[in-house]
Design an enzyme around this catalytic site. Structure first.
Site, PDB file in Angstrom:
ATOM      1  CE  LYS A   9      -8.679   1.180   3.168  1.00 50.58           C
ATOM      2  NZ  LYS A   9      -7.951   1.825   4.372  1.00 50.58           N
ATOM      3  CD  GLU A  52      -2.326   1.382   2.784  1.00 53.38           C
ATOM      4  OE1 GLU A  52      -3.520   2.785   3.112  1.00 53.38           O
ATOM      5  OE2 GLU A  52      -2.537   0.477   3.677  1.00 53.38           O
ATOM      6  CB  CYS A  72      -5.626  -0.919   4.413  1.00 51.29           C
ATOM      7  SG  CYS A  72      -4.746  -0.486   6.075  1.00 51.29           S
TER       8      CYS A  72
END
Length: 521
Positions: free
Chosen positions: A344, A281, A394
């Site tokens: 995300k 990430e 994440c």
């Protein structure tokens, strides 16, 4: 108004021994999670609490459950103070305040369970039914309420016990939570029976029920473990750059960051050809779309190594008159072209956005510096040419519904890119990886994980961790997985088991609030 009637709760009405028993339950529960991850403790952790609550007023049981929750979640989530103080640059008293608020909120769940269990017992509802249903029902609710926080669900304590966790491809992690809760009730009944010196203290029917469920679960697990993985082989090279969080976003360090990832990528691919190279990430600490100098170097690296590459980087796009900022991953082809992007979807509250910022504008002033990211708009399975992948950015890996959606969209490999540097050398990285193990089992697809400072890992579709790196070291991890078929009961039908527990918990709660019958008064 008669102010004499307004009294603080009489905590002295509960013996100190019972409070100690409640704390003991919390400590045992905390120790069962990684690390140290003494998983057998989960099977006995609630027995002290249940003994302390025995025959007590439901309101007193609520207090004891709350104490257990405080002890457990403070022990599990202590690392919140590291994140807030070390990386948030806020005073330690603020970090303790943040931890206290979160722990107090989470402690309400075991408190409510204890309260409803006692009310139910007073109305003739067996603990064997009420406790597992209420625990799982509220655990599932916690995954969605107040933005959702499914961290530290009870079943995750068993992530290394492969025969047990295979049942997750039917029930999700909640099936194990149910089984563990049930085992605690059976143990409590045995202890209570012997302590009371009853003529027949051994709860035979309860023990038989538990043993049957355990044997069925383990037998199913061994059967699944002996089913060969039949998918096509797919080689991965995972890169752990170990970039210090304090300098990660410093523009003067961008050159060195890119150079580190180039060097490690060449090292990984020198060991053998790879179908997919994965950076963590925000490994590219700049807008990949708007930084041609470094973006062209990374594209050139993909061409040089003749591999597809996943590169974590922030992104932006226009939304009318304003810009939307996204936490994204770019997929590069072996020819250096950008062939896909995954954004995300589930953002970190107070990390990447401020919840209810429009309704509570003063909050922005209190948490200045918090990211202002927007959630991604869609689930997209990206095509590498050799197989479709779903990218979890994440802590998206802790949400079962997201992984399931990516696999249902056609992904045959889940890729988790993360930056766990925030957690320091705490238990959090180990807790994080324990949850991603279940995403592989639930959907019967492998999962590979690239983390900035670790833990980088390769997990097969059975939940077996085939390789993992140490924390806070530069590392590369090469391996081969078998692309999954994505065929499982859980992937097809989702959280049917959890919803059944929610329905059961609702029935138990409704019955617990009915008027006592004369027989039970």
């Amino acid at each position: 108004m008669d102010y004499r009637r307004l009294r603080m709760p009489d905590f002295d009405a509960i013996p100190r021994r019972d409070y100690l028993m409640a704390v003991l339950s919390g400590v045992l529960l905390a120790l069962s999670f990684p690390s140290p991850g003494i998983s057998p403790l989960a099977w006995i952790a609630f027995a002290p609490l249940l003994l302390a609550c025995g025959r007590k007023d439901p309101r007193k049981a609520f207090r004891l459950g709350f104490v257990t929750g405080l002890a457990a979640y403070a022990g599990i989530l202590y690392w919140i103070t590291i994140v807030v103080t070390t990386y948030g640059k806020l005073p330690w008293i603020v970090s303790v305040g943040v931890l206290s608020m979160l722990v107090s909120y989470l402690a309400l769940y075991p408190a409510v369970v204890a309260y409803l269990v006692r009310r139910g017992e007073e109305r003739g509802i067996s603990l064997l039914i009420s406790f597992p249903l209420l625990w799982v029902g509220l655990e599932y609710g916690r995954a969605f309420l107040v933005t959702g926080f499914p961290w530290a669900s009870l079943g995750y304590t068993q992530y290394r016990t492969l025969p047990l966790i295979q049942i997750a491809d039917i029930t999700g992690v909640y099936g194990l939570s149910f089984l563990i809760a049930l085992a605690n009730v059976v143990l409590f009944r045995i202890i209570r029976g012997f302590a009371a010196r009853e003529p027949a203290p051994y709860p035979v029917k309860s023990v038989v029920l538990l043993l049957v469920l355990l044997l069925v679960t383990i037998a199913y697990g061994f059967k699944r473990l002996h089913v060969p993985e039949g998918g096509a082989p797919f080689k991965v090279a995972l890169i752990q750059g170990n970039i210090d969080q304090n300098i990660k976003w410093d523009p003067s360090f961008q050159e060195e960051t890119v150079a580190i990832y180039e060097r490690l990528s060449r090292k990984a691919c020198a060991a053998g050809p790879s179908d997919l190279l994965v950076w963590p990430e925000s490994a590219a600490p700049f807008y990949f779309q708007d930084e041609p100098r470094y973006a062209s170097r990374i594209k050139g690296l993909a061409r040089e190594l003749k591999t597809c590459a996943v590169v974590g980087s922030p992104a932006f796009e226009k939304d009318g008159e304003r810009l939307k900022y996204l936490n994204s991953a770019f997929l590069l082809s072996p020819w250096g072209d950008v062939i896909g992007r995954s954004d995300k979807i589930h953002l970190v509250p107070f990390g990447e956005y401020v919840p209810m910022a429009k309704l509570l504008p003063f909050v922005n002033k209190l948490v200045a510096g918090i990211g202002d990211f927007s959630p991604g708009a869609q689930i997209a399975a990206l095509d590498t040419g050799k197989g479709r992948i779903g990218i979890l950015v994440c802590f998206e890996g802790i949400f079962p519904e997201l992984s399931r959606a990516y696999v249902r969209a056609g992904s045959r490999l889940l890729v988790n890119i993360t930056n766990d540097a925030w957690f320091g050398r705490s238990s959090a990285p180990y807790q994080h990886i324990s949850m991603t193990v279940f995403r592989a089992v639930e959907n019967r697809v492998p999962l590979v994980r690239a983390a900035n400072t670790g833990i980088t890992s390769i997990i097969d579709s059975r939940g077996h961790i085939r390789g993992m790196t140490p924390l806070f070291q530069e590392a590369v991890l090469n391996g081969e997985v078998r692309l999954g078929e994505g065929e499982s009961f859980y992937n097809r039908y989702g959280d049917v088991f959890a919803w059944a527990c929610v329905a059961g918990a609702a029935v138990v709660a409704a019955l617990a609030f009915r008027r006592k019958s004369i027989h039970h008064q």
